[in-house]
Design an enzyme around this catalytic site. Structure first.
Site, short mmCIF file in Angstrom:
data_model
loop_
_atom_site.label_atom_id
_atom_site.label_comp_id
_atom_site.label_asym_id
_atom_site.label_seq_id
_atom_site.Cartn_x
_atom_site.Cartn_y
_atom_site.Cartn_z
N HIS A 11 -9.87 -0.01 -13.31
CA HIS A 11 -8.72 -0.85 -13.71
C HIS A 11 -8.67 -2.11 -12.86
O HIS A 11 -9.34 -2.19 -11.83
CB HIS A 11 -7.41 -0.05 -13.61
N HIS A 71 -11.64 -1.82 -10.11
CA HIS A 71 -12.00 -0.76 -9.16
C HIS A 71 -11.50 0.58 -9.70
O HIS A 71 -10.61 0.61 -10.55
CB HIS A 71 -11.34 -1.02 -7.78
N ARG A 82 4.56 -10.65 -9.45
CA ARG A 82 4.57 -9.26 -9.93
C ARG A 82 4.53 -8.31 -8.74
O ARG A 82 3.81 -8.56 -7.76
CB ARG A 82 3.37 -9.02 -10.84
N ASP A 97 -9.69 4.09 -8.14
CA ASP A 97 -9.02 4.50 -6.92
C ASP A 97 -9.84 5.63 -6.29
O ASP A 97 -10.55 6.36 -6.98
CB ASP A 97 -7.59 4.96 -7.22
C1 LIG Z 1 -5.49 5.54 0.53
C2 LIG Z 1 -5.97 4.35 0.22
C3 LIG Z 1 -6.50 4.00 -1.11
C4 LIG Z 1 -6.87 2.53 -0.99
C5 LIG Z 1 -7.25 2.45 0.47
C6 LIG Z 1 -6.09 3.18 1.12
O1 LIG Z 1 -6.34 3.49 2.45
C7 LIG Z 1 -4.81 2.33 1.04
C8 LIG Z 1 -4.96 1.17 0.05
C9 LIG Z 1 -5.64 1.62 -1.24
C10 LIG Z 1 -6.18 0.45 -2.05
C11 LIG Z 1 -5.12 -0.27 -2.92
C12 LIG Z 1 -5.81 -1.40 -3.67
C13 LIG Z 1 -7.16 -1.01 -4.31
C14 LIG Z 1 -8.02 -0.21 -3.29
C15 LIG Z 1 -9.43 0.04 -3.82
C16 LIG Z 1 -8.01 -0.93 -1.95
O2 LIG Z 1 -8.80 -1.72 -1.52
O3 LIG Z 1 -6.91 -0.50 -1.24
C17 LIG Z 1 -7.26 1.06 -2.91
C18 LIG Z 1 -7.97 2.00 -1.94
C19 LIG Z 1 -8.83 3.05 -2.62
O4 LIG Z 1 -8.39 3.74 -3.56
O5 LIG Z 1 -9.99 3.14 -2.19
O1 LIG Z 2 -0.92 -3.65 -9.61
C1 LIG Z 2 -1.38 -2.83 -10.39
O2 LIG Z 2 -0.88 -2.61 -11.50
C2 LIG Z 2 -2.58 -2.01 -10.02
C3 LIG Z 2 -2.79 -1.90 -8.54
C4 LIG Z 2 -3.94 -1.01 -8.19
O3 LIG Z 2 -4.77 -0.71 -9.01
C5 LIG Z 2 -4.04 -0.45 -6.84
O4 LIG Z 2 -3.25 -0.84 -5.96
O5 LIG Z 2 -4.93 0.41 -6.63
FE LIG Z 3 -6.01 0.95 -8.27
#
Ligand SMILES: C=C1C[C@]23C[C@@]1(O)CC[C@H]2[C@@]12CCC[C@@](C)(C(=O)O1)[C@H]2[C@@H]3C(=O)O
Ligand SMILES: O=C(O)CCC(=O)C(=O)O
Ligand SMILES: [Fe+2]
Length: 349
Positions: free
Chosen positions: A283, A223, A293, A225
């Site tokens: 990533h 994905h 981890r 961010d």
């Molecule tokens: C601010 C945010 C980015 C995120 C969605 C969130 O509300 C909190 C969790 C974040 C995260 C972490 C894991 C990968 C990701 C794609 C997800 O599903 O939750 C990211 C979100 C994002 O960047 O869209």
């Molecule tokens: O665990 C990691 O190193 C990456 C996690 C990640 O990509 C995320 O939380 O958006």
């Molecule tokens: Fe991420």
């Protein structure tokens, strides 16, 4: 863009995954992902993401170059106290080591950003990832006191202190990035021209339990961010891979973390703000057979009600705005529903 259609589905899934992964002996079908049409990994690769020291005299150029090529880099010389990072990891591990019933007292409720559970992006998929997470968009006190009614202050104090430190660092890094494109404080209408950039701050913790068969499971699906930038503490256990997409043949590169460094990812909203000049990095996180981890990304985005579109200075007759403007909440919703297609949906013809 890399296709992940091998495991893509088209409806929104609500997962009822209340399983304690640390006690699971076998990777069942719901955790088995078919990652067949992703680029191959390259464990023998000598390439590595850029490592940039914040005290480097050529910092602006080096950061600008990294954002336009990899979209991800490691920083050293960031000044975040080691002791604070250690306390963050200790409190994170303390939380994830609790019995599942106790963690579920802080479960993320429908419509909320904060809380415990699987990553929000999972709603796009049928399968389940080998991980759990805890998101803190505001003070964690309300959630933490459900978990530890008599003993939540230490957890909250550490999270608040770390978040404050991250916000200041994120603001500093964003300015360095934008300076490389000759953008100055006056160009960002939503922020006061003060030292610290206004913005949303979300701290998130990830936990990847030991996995009996890492070749069949994935910790975090590929994905990008969503926000402006992410400051990731990846801990000392390997698992993070980034896609090197700026060379002829895209492939996954394992991140070899320089001790003490933090990883900076460009997110989709910064890609939009810079009218596509900065690349948001794809990533993923792999899982491990021997040990669990921990990782802690801090997401820095625009203030809640601010519309983010390409900066006027970065659009011209040759290259008009590539995307329509969007608010952070709307974009997070698009990401949950459309996964990596979210950015395409904002593309202007
Ligand atoms: C601010 C945010 C980015 C995120 C969605 C969130 O509300 C909190 C969790 C974040 C995260 C972490 C894991 C990968 C990701 C794609 C997800 O599903 O939750 C990211 C979100 C994002 O960047 O869209
Ligand atoms: O665990 C990691 O190193 C990456 C996690 C990640 O990509 C995320 O939380 O958006
Ligand atoms: Fe991420």
């Amino acid at each position: 863009m890399v296709s992940v259609s091998g495991f893509r589905t088209h409806t929104t899934h609500v997962h009822d995954n209340n399983q304690d992964l640390s006690s699971v002996q076998e990777v069942s079908d719901s955790f088995t992902w078919l990652l067949d049409d992703l680029p191959p990994g390259d464990s023998s690769s000598v390439e590595t993401i850029p490592v940039i020291d914040l005290t480097d005299p050529d910092i602006v150029n080096r950061i600008g170059h990294a954002c336009q090529t990899w979209g991800v880099f490691q920083i050293t010389g960031h000044g975040v106290p080691v002791g604070l990072i250690d306390r963050l990891e200790l409190q994170g591990r303390r939380f994830f080591s609790l019995p599942i019933d106790q963690k579920l007292k802080a479960a993320r409720r429908p419509g909320d950003l904060s809380g415990y559970g699987q990553a929000p992006i999972l709603s796009y998929f049928e399968k389940v990832m080998w991980s759990e997470g805890f998101t803190m968009a505001e003070s964690p006190a309300n959630l933490a006191c459900q978990v530890w009614p008599d003993d939540y202050t230490e957890f909250c104090d550490v999270m608040e202190e770390y978040k404050k430190e991250m916000k200041a660092l994120a603001s500093k890094i964003m300015w360095l990035m934008l300076s490389s494109l000759v953008i100055c404080k006056e160009d960002l209408e939503w922020s006061e021209p003060t030292e610290e950039l206004d913005g949303s701050a979300v701290l998130h913790l990830n936990w990847y339990p030991r996995c009996p068969d890492p070749s069949r499971a994935i910790g975090m699906v590929p994905h990008t961010d969503s926000t402006f930038i992410t400051i990731l503490y990846p801990s000392s256990t390997a698992g993070l891979q980034v896609l090197q997409a700026h060379t002829a043949q895209a492939h996954w590169v394992s991140v070899d973390r320089v001790p003490g460094s933090l990883i900076i990812n460009v997110g989709d909203l910064l890609h939009i703000l810079t009218n596509g000049r900065f690349r948001s990095s794809l990533h993923q996180a792999l899982v491990n057979q021997d040990k669990p981890r921990f990782s802690a990304p801090f997401f820095f985005g625009p203030p809640k009600d601010t519309l983010i579109g390409p900066l006027i200075k970065l659009t011209d007759a040759d290259k008009g705005p590539l995307y329509r403007a969007v608010k952070m909440d709307e974009y997070l919703g698009l990401k949950k529903k459309h996964y990596q297609n979210a950015l395409n949906l904002l593309k202007l013809a």
